[in-house]
Scaffold this motif. Structure first.
Motif, short mmCIF file in Angstrom:
data_model
loop_
_atom_site.label_atom_id
_atom_site.label_comp_id
_atom_site.label_asym_id
_atom_site.label_seq_id
_atom_site.Cartn_x
_atom_site.Cartn_y
_atom_site.Cartn_z
N MET A 1 94.76 99.74 84.91
CA MET A 1 95.37 97.98 84.45
C MET A 1 94.29 97.77 84.54
SD MET A 1 98.72 97.20 83.87
CE MET A 1 99.82 98.69 83.94
N SER A 2 94.23 96.61 83.84
CA SER A 2 93.27 94.65 83.36
C SER A 2 92.02 96.04 83.46
CB SER A 2 94.27 93.98 84.54
OG SER A 2 95.03 93.40 84.13
N GLY A 3 91.26 96.84 83.06
CA GLY A 3 90.02 97.26 82.94
C GLY A 3 89.59 98.31 84.34
N LEU A 4 90.75 97.81 85.60
CA LEU A 4 90.52 98.41 86.86
C LEU A 4 91.67 99.63 86.72
CD1 LEU A 4 91.53 95.02 89.26
CD2 LEU A 4 89.13 95.94 88.35
N ALA A 5 90.70 100.65 88.11
CA ALA A 5 90.89 102.00 88.19
C ALA A 5 92.38 101.91 89.29
CB ALA A 5 90.33 102.96 88.99
N LEU B 1 100.41 102.55 89.92
CA LEU B 1 101.01 101.39 91.02
C LEU B 1 100.11 100.30 90.73
CD1 LEU B 1 102.29 102.65 94.06
CD2 LEU B 1 103.60 101.24 92.51
N ALA B 2 100.16 98.99 90.43
CA ALA B 2 99.59 97.87 90.00
C ALA B 2 100.09 96.56 90.31
CB ALA B 2 98.53 97.72 88.50
N GLY C 1 98.57 83.95 83.22
CA GLY C 1 97.37 83.55 82.61
C GLY C 1 97.62 84.79 82.22
N SER C 2 96.66 86.07 82.08
CA SER C 2 96.46 87.10 81.25
C SER C 2 97.06 88.11 82.04
CB SER C 2 94.63 87.05 81.46
OG SER C 2 93.92 87.31 82.35
N GLY C 3 97.66 88.35 83.42
CA GLY C 3 98.36 89.04 83.69
C GLY C 3 96.98 90.19 84.20
N ALA C 4 95.76 89.45 84.86
CA ALA C 4 95.01 89.95 85.66
C ALA C 4 95.50 90.65 86.95
CB ALA C 4 93.99 89.66 85.57
#
Length: 290
Positions: free
Chosen positions: A55-59, A63-64, A70-73
């Protein structure tokens, strides 16, 4: 994958008004090899459950937590990492209740249902562990109780088929007095002000024929006769559905009403004592909280 003409992977933010335009900035970008099953919003946090790995470039495993702005990071710290799909989420205060097909989440062994912190790393509550014997597909938080639907036959230490009412406190024990068994799986639970609405594959609920959808009526909220134990006190007793919240409203003229207390009916009967200075004539009523 697209939503409203914009590229969006599994999750998007849309305007609740007008034509439902997709937010051009908010884009957490869930993994393209999975999907999203559930979303819960609490404050500025958007909690997302499903079968994704990023999610957003993170493993992120199933669940996130992202931001509503903003961008919803994705939150760089919050990472409970469920080891299997998450189907249901329910936020309540600083707790997030999670249901699915997992056996581990938030650093603890948890079968199908767990209570996580909405802050920090998203750690699982060390005590709350209803230990369902099969998957949980739906959740709803209501006062001090959590309604749970799924395909289980045992949860919270008691035999319960597909539907259960759990305590939000302690170990998450099933309510011993509430047993509305279904003859097949429950996929949706939504509490209203007077009833719990459930949907699923069942044809019978609590001994009644109900194909696919049913309403389970709550114990009606009743305000018993107020008393005046002393010149500086009024007292009233409220009975109703166990573990649900309600408001006490007061008036001196039966026209202007104000909320004077928000309480939870822990045992089915709760007593409220009003010690407001200078009380003369006083009227009370109780209102169920959603």
């Amino acid at each position: 994958w697209y939503m409203g003409g914009l590229a969006r992977n599994c999750v998007a933010k849309m305007s609740a008004t007008g034509s439902g335009v997709v937010d051009p900035t908010w884009n957490p970008k869930a993994t393209t090899d999975g999907w999203v099953d559930a979303i819960a919003v609490s404050g500025t946090g958007v909690y997302i459950g499903g079968a994704f790995t990023n999610m957003s470039g993170l493993a992120r495993s199933c669940l996130a937590k992202t931001s509503t702005t903003g961008s919803g990071a994705a939150d760089p710290t919050w990472n409970p990492s469920a080891n299997n799909e998450v189907y249901a989420l329910a936020a309540s205060g600083t707790s997030l209740y999670v249901g699915g097909g997992f056996t581990s989440v938030g650093g603890q062994s948890r079968k199908a249902v767990a209570k996580l912190s909405t802050t920090g790393t998203g750690a699982a509550d060390a005590t709350w562990n209803p230990n369902a014997d099969y998957g949980v597909w739906s959740l709803a938080a209501n006062g001090l109780c959590i309604y749970v639907g799924g395909g289980f036959t045992n949860i919270g230490g008691l035999p319960r088929r597909s539907l259960a009412k759990l305590s939000a406190l302690g170990t998450g024990a099933a309510d011993a007095a509430w047993a509305a068994d279904c003859n097949d799986e429950v996929n949706a639970v939504v509490p209203g002000s007077t009833a719990l609405y459930v949907g699923g594959w069942f044809t019978q609920v609590a001994g009644q024929t109900r194909p696919g959808i049913a309403a389970l009526t709550f114990t009606p909220l009743q305000l018993l006769s107020p008393q005046r134990p002393s010149a500086s006190q009024f007292q009233c007793t409220v009975s109703g559905e166990r573990l649900q919240g309600f408001e006490i409203l007061a008036s001196s003229n039966l026209v202007d009403w104000a909320a004077v207390a928000t309480l939870t009916n822990s045992t089915g009967t709760t007593t409220y004592t009003d010690t407001t200075p200078g009380l003369g004539r006083r009227f009370y009523r109780a209102r169920q909280l959603p």
